[in-house]
Design an enzyme around this catalytic site. Structure first.
Site, mmCIF file in Angstrom:
data_model
loop_
_atom_site.group_PDB
_atom_site.id
_atom_site.type_symbol
_atom_site.label_atom_id
_atom_site.label_comp_id
_atom_site.label_asym_id
_atom_site.label_seq_id
_atom_site.Cartn_x
_atom_site.Cartn_y
_atom_site.Cartn_z
ATOM 1 C CE LYS A 192 -23.042 2.980 31.055
ATOM 2 N NZ LYS A 192 -24.119 2.030 30.890
ATOM 3 C CE1 TYR A 207 -30.545 5.328 26.717
ATOM 4 C CE2 TYR A 207 -28.514 5.373 27.984
ATOM 5 C CZ TYR A 207 -29.834 5.002 27.849
ATOM 6 O OH TYR A 207 -30.455 4.300 28.857
ATOM 7 C CG ASP A 211 -23.472 11.566 29.157
ATOM 8 O OD1 ASP A 211 -22.658 10.857 29.793
ATOM 9 O OD2 ASP A 211 -24.651 11.222 28.956
#
Ligand code: PMP
Length: 398
Positions: free
Chosen positions: A233, A125, A206
């Protein structure tokens, strides 16, 4: 709003509760129920709700105006702080989200190499438009993806041999986060580094979720230097944030002064890329709160919770387990170990859903998919309480 929400992951049947306010490590819904927040906004809330230094910095920045439309001090300072922290990041640029960071990283990788293929992994993801469950997603961006099994060195070596000079980049999460907190095997991550070197492709880590594993991210723990890294985040203290960075020669494509002769300079637009609240919040988060001690204490508390939950499940004899690293973990409706999407194919997802609802009823909030992301506000006492509630879990009484 179709489905009554504007972020698909937040919707669950019969309906999600609505939060009225949040403070520290708790959420309170509009009906007055209070929940211990074990989800931490899917990792963006590492610092808990409204951490004082972040709040003060964002307020002070807003007092100075926010629609600047110009380069400003906190933006430069935040770039410096991140470049100091992540060894492989020589230059960096900001975005509004982790998704955008990955889109930009892929764009510069294809431009830099002049190649089209992007290797990604099943269950990976990298944002709503870069989602790879067992296949792609209808809303994915149309890159030329090669989707390989995670943690499978042979499959990767075969693909590298087959596609060699057409691979622009390998995009990987050092631990698959949304896919179920599946840790990347160090040998697998190492094989990605050597495979990329062999064919001249860029390795992109990532680290939108995993950068919390240490001050230098998962790459520091694994001892691997990716060419590009994407972040997001929690790094702006919980405010909107994304960033991508890495090798100076690759990032130079965005610099009008140093782009190669005859080469197009890449544009990277975004009205809110350097928004003043996030930049100020990020400076406060990094310089005042995200110390090595805080990160490692949260990491260790997470390890205790994961191992504790796993022990509770095996003692109960239920086909359930927990996978993850440090403060990030996922409950599964299958016995462990879980090392790939294939291991999850045999899981009974009803068990983790029942667990989610049982926890909710006991005043503990995690993701319906079984995901837990501890914040620095969660205490040892909270961990004990969660283990007690989990020990009393009975899927047939939910
Ligand atoms: N990459 C990873 C590994 C993520 O976990 C996420 C978000 N869950 C993203 C990218 C996308 O970040 P954002 O939601 O900020 O676009």
């Amino acid at each position: 709003m179709p489905g009554g929400n504007t972020r698909s992951v937040l919707a669950f049947d019969p309906f999600p509760f609505r939060v009225a306010h949040a403070a520290g490590r708790e959420l309170t819904d509009v009906d007055g129920h209070t929940y211990l927040d074990l989800l931490g906004n899917y990792t963006a809330g590492l610092l808990g709700h409204s951490p004082e230094p972040v709040l003060a910095a964002a307020r002070a920045a807003l007092d100075g105006g926010w629609a600047l439309g110009a380069v400003h001090e906190n933006e430069v300072r935040l770039a410096e702080l991140l470049v100091e922290r992540f060894a492989s990041i020589e230059q960096i640029r900001f975005t509004n989200s982790g998704t955008e960071a990955n889109l930009m990283a892929l764009a510069v990788a294809t431009h830099h190499t002049g190649r089209r293929k992007i290797v990604v992994f099943e269950n990976g993801y990298h944002g709503g438009v870069l989602t790879f469950g067992s296949s792609g997603s209808p809303v994915n961006v149309p890159h030329d993806f090669v989707i390989l099994p995670y943690n499978d060195i042979d499959a990767f070596d075969t693909a590298i041999a087959e596609h060699a000079s057409s691979i622009a980049a390998v995009l990987v999460e050092p631990m698959q986060g949304s896919g179920g907190c599946i840790p990347g095997d160090p040998d697998f991550l190492g094989a990605l580094r050597s495979g990329c070197d062999q064919v001249g492709a860029l390795l992109i880590f990532d680290e939108v979720m995993t950068s919390r594993f240490s001050t230098g991210g998962a790459q520091q723990l694994a001892g691997i230097r990716p060419d590009l890294t994407t972040l997001g985040k929690y790094l702006a203290g919980g405010l909107t944030f994304g960033a991508f960075g890495g090798r100076a020669d690759v990032m130079a494509h965005f610099d009008p002064a140093s782009a190669g002769v005859g080469q197009a300079v890449l544009g990277h637009a975004g009205t809110f890329n350097n928004n003043v609240a996030s930049m100020a919040a990020g400076v406060a988060a990094l310089s005042e709160m995200l110390t090595p001690e805080v990160l490692s204490a949260t990491h260790e508390r997470g390890e205790r919770l994961r191992l504790g939950l796993d022990a509770v499940f095996s003692a109960s004899g239920r086909a359930m387990c927990v996978s993850g690293v440090g403060s990030l973990m996922n409950v599964h409706g299958t016995r462990g170990p879980v090392t790939s999407a294939a291991d999850l194919a045999r899981a009974d997802d009803r068990l983790k859903e029942a667990f989610f609802f049982a926890m909710l009823e006991s005043g503990v909030y995690l993701a319906r998919r079984g995901f837990i992301a501890l914040s620095v506000e969660i205490t040892d006492h909270d961990v004990e309480r969660v283990l007690e509630v989990a020990a009393a879990f009975d899927p047939f009484s939910v």
